[in-house]
Write an enzyme that holds these catalytic residues in place. Sequence first.
Site, PDB file in Angstrom:
ATOM      1  N   GLU A  43       0.849  -1.188   0.000  1.00  0.00           N
ATOM      2  CA  GLU A  43       0.000   0.000   0.000  1.00  0.00           C
ATOM      3  C   GLU A  43       0.889   1.244   0.000  1.00  0.00           C
ATOM      4  OE1 GLU A  43      -2.369   2.529   3.360  1.00  0.00           O
ATOM      5  OE2 GLU A  43      -2.651   0.351   3.414  1.00  0.00           O
ATOM      6  N   THR A  73      -4.532   6.179   2.836  1.00  0.00           N
ATOM      7  CA  THR A  73      -4.910   7.516   3.309  1.00  0.00           C
ATOM      8  C   THR A  73      -5.866   8.183   2.321  1.00  0.00           C
ATOM      9  OG1 THR A  73      -2.649   7.629   4.206  1.00  0.00           O
ATOM     10  CG2 THR A  73      -4.030   9.568   4.494  1.00  0.00           C
ATOM     11  N   LYS A 133      -9.975  -2.294   8.385  1.00  0.00           N
ATOM     12  CA  LYS A 133      -8.650  -1.938   8.888  1.00  0.00           C
ATOM     13  C   LYS A 133      -8.784  -1.510  10.348  1.00  0.00           C
ATOM     14  CE  LYS A 133      -5.407   1.927   8.307  1.00  0.00           C
ATOM     15  NZ  LYS A 133      -4.958   2.974   7.359  1.00  0.00           N
TER      16      LYS A 133
END
Length: 203
Positions: A43, A73, A133
């Site tokens: 990621e 993000t 997450k």
Amino acid sequence: MTATDFDALFAGQRLMVIIRGRSPRATVELAERAWEIGIRSVEVPIGEPEQVEALVATIEAAKPRGLDVGAGTVVSVEHVRRASEAGAAYTVAPGFDAEVFAASLAAGLPHLPGVATPTEVQRAVGRGCRWLKAFPATTLGATWFSAIRGPFPNIALVATGGVTVHDAQSYLDAGARVVALGSALADPTQVDALARLVVDRET
């Protein structure tokens, strides 16, 4: 989004790496180090506009290997647009935002939202998320993972935030499906331990 999207993306993987705030070249170098030791899931956060270039470079480097790269993000619809244009395979956020979630799905990108409380888990599950997450993982603690799966036995959790190579196993043992590591690849003292952890998870 269906439950099988991340099932396929993370198939056979118990570890992933997050490469944040580095130059495109350095990001690709660290991603290649991860791929070489057997970690396929990478990621690259794009919270700042200048970080998109690193995501694009990593996606290009992943293509010959047949691997996917996620954008992290992603906290706005604009971030979703940037991730989609870059060719990201999925988006990741530190929290759950219904508008971002809907925009990501509309762009054809599975979305992995962040959660830290039962209320947030329930809200995300109600929107159709199964993969979540858990952030910040070290603040929540490993026991949070086993506790939260009591009322939500069907969720799949990615432990993210402060986890090191040396305590990753405790989160996996507590019920995390995947552990995300940030700085391990850039730390020579952790790379060998990370490689051993990958081998141990595959045996």
